[in-house]
Structure formats: C-alpha cells, structure tokens
Design a protein around this motif. Structure first.
Motif, mmCIF file in Angstrom:
data_model
loop_
_atom_site.group_PDB
_atom_site.id
_atom_site.type_symbol
_atom_site.label_atom_id
_atom_site.label_comp_id
_atom_site.label_asym_id
_atom_site.label_seq_id
_atom_site.Cartn_x
_atom_site.Cartn_y
_atom_site.Cartn_z
ATOM 1 N N ARG A 98 2.021 6.555 -6.996
ATOM 2 C CA ARG A 98 1.001 7.541 -7.382
ATOM 3 C C ARG A 98 1.507 8.966 -7.202
ATOM 4 N N LEU A 99 2.237 9.204 -6.118
ATOM 5 C CA LEU A 99 2.797 10.542 -5.894
ATOM 6 C C LEU A 99 3.766 10.919 -7.003
ATOM 7 N N ARG A 152 -2.842 1.859 5.809
ATOM 8 C CA ARG A 152 -1.968 2.343 4.736
ATOM 9 C C ARG A 152 -2.708 2.598 3.427
ATOM 10 N N LYS A 153 -3.868 2.001 3.258
ATOM 11 C CA LYS A 153 -4.644 2.246 2.040
ATOM 12 C C LYS A 153 -5.116 3.697 1.952
ATOM 13 N N ASN A 154 -5.135 4.381 3.088
ATOM 14 C CA ASN A 154 -5.576 5.785 3.116
ATOM 15 C C ASN A 154 -4.408 6.777 3.071
ATOM 16 N N LEU A 155 -3.196 6.267 2.893
ATOM 17 C CA LEU A 155 -2.030 7.138 2.988
ATOM 18 C C LEU A 155 -2.005 8.188 1.878
ATOM 19 N N TYR A 156 -2.282 7.794 0.656
ATOM 20 C CA TYR A 156 -2.216 8.724 -0.477
ATOM 21 C C TYR A 156 -3.121 9.924 -0.239
ATOM 22 N N SER A 157 -4.406 9.670 0.064
ATOM 23 C CA SER A 157 -5.347 10.769 0.253
ATOM 24 C C SER A 157 -4.986 11.604 1.476
ATOM 25 N N ASP A 200 0.830 -1.208 0.000
ATOM 26 C CA ASP A 200 0.000 0.000 0.000
ATOM 27 C C ASP A 200 0.866 1.261 0.000
ATOM 28 N N VAL A 201 1.958 1.228 0.759
ATOM 29 C CA VAL A 201 2.869 2.376 0.768
ATOM 30 C C VAL A 201 3.582 2.490 -0.576
ATOM 31 N N GLU A 253 2.442 1.640 -3.425
ATOM 32 C CA GLU A 253 1.470 2.183 -4.376
ATOM 33 C C GLU A 253 1.326 3.695 -4.194
ATOM 34 N N THR A 254 1.330 4.142 -2.931
ATOM 35 C CA THR A 254 1.261 5.581 -2.660
ATOM 36 C C THR A 254 2.462 6.302 -3.259
#
Length: 200
Positions: free
Chosen positions: A97-98, A190-195, A90-91, A93-94
C-alpha cells in the motif's frame, strides 16, 4: 538530484526479521541436531554473528570454528537448512500500500549470505523497491553508517525517511541520524501498521 520536499513521498525502511518476517530464529533446531552445550554455543555464536552480518567472515568459517571448538562435524549448510521464516502478510500488505501511494519502500536488514539466499529464493526481496542487506553493503545496524549509506543511495534527507524495526537499539541508531522511527513490538497489531505509519 533530490526532489523538492513538497513534491516527493517518504522513504520507508523496513527491517526483515521480527518485522516483515516471523519465525526467523533457526538456532534451536540446529542445536537439537549438534547437541552441544547451549550456553557455550550461544556465547561463541554471539562472537561470530557480527562479522558474519558485516560480510567480513563467511558462515563456512564459523562452521570450521565450531568443528574445532566442540570437536564435531557440521553437515551441510545449517544457516540455510534450518532457516524457515514466514512472511507476515499484514506487513507485506502495508509495504504494498505504501508503494502504491508513491512512497519509496526498501529493506534495511542485518543479514547473512545463506539467509539472504533463502529470502531471495522465496521472492520476498521483490516486495521492496530495493534491499540493503548488511553482508552485501558491509555495514550493519545500529551504526549510523548503515542508515547514512541508505539515505545517500536513495537520495533522501533523513527527515523524510522512516525506519521500522523491532529492536529499540536499531531505532536509536536511526534517530541518531535524524530519521523518524516506528517500534514494531510483538504486541502491536500489524493490521494497524499502515495507518500508524501515515500518522507519523
């Protein structure tokens, strides 16, 4: 030259152990093989780990110290052989995406030569635009010199940079130079890290 503020994206600095990588503590497995007093081991380990991470002494020097201290023989390279972390997907993936958004994303890690060799062998350093490992730059968290070094090398103002770490003392160091911070606790999904990072 640093681009004008309204024409650039952020700099994100990710810690590795406890953030990007899970299961980084190798010491229990090592202790099970050398069978020395656990309290004494951790006491002397804590004395040596900072100069190891700063790159001022080698892990081989620490092995020699342990051999004399406990009267044992250290076989192989335990810092490498018992180090078996896993990538937090998940991290990862963040981070991806960043970077796709046009941000600059780097690793800022307190590390040591064997662990860094393992990480590079897995290709995990390639997740980032650049990596700043303490034993290579001779600076470590939570000291302000570590963060200032990264900001200078990357050409960013502190106000345009975010430090993501699992340790509050490291975040205090980053805040001390003016960086934004995100405390990634074990309980955080961690799935919410990006947002969550975009909302800073």
């Amino acid at each position: 030259m640093i681009p004008e503020k309204d024409k650039r994206k952020r700099l994100y600095v990710f810690d590795l152990g406890g953030v990007t990588l899970d299961n980084v503590d190798f010491r229990k497995k090592w202790l099970n093989t050398i069978k020395v007093d656990e309290r004494e081991f951790y006491r002397t380990y804590n004395e040596y780990i900072w100069p190891i991470m700063d790159g001022t002494i080698s892990v081989e020097a620490f092995y020699s110290h342990l051999e004399k201290y406990f009267g044992i023989k250290i076989e192989g390279d335990p810092f490498y052989e018992y180090f078996d972390p896993t990538l937090n997907k998940d991290v990862a993936e963040t981070i991806s995406r960043l970077r796709e958004d046009g941000n600059r994303v780097v690793a800022g890690t307190n590390n040591c030569t064997p662990h860094w060799r393992f990480i590079k062998a897995q290709g995990w350093d390639k997740l980032f635009d650049a990596s700043y490992a303490s034993q290579e730059i001779g600076l470590s968290k939570p000291f302000s010199s570590f963060y200032k070094y990264i900001l200078e090398k990357e050409g960013y103002e502190a106000e345009d940079a975010v430090m993501i770490d699992d340790l509050e003392e490291n975040l205090e160091g980053a805040r001390g130079v003016g960086m934004k911070t995100f405390h990634l606790t074990p309980e955080f999904d961690r799935k919410n890290l990006y947002s969550s990072l975009l909302s800073l």
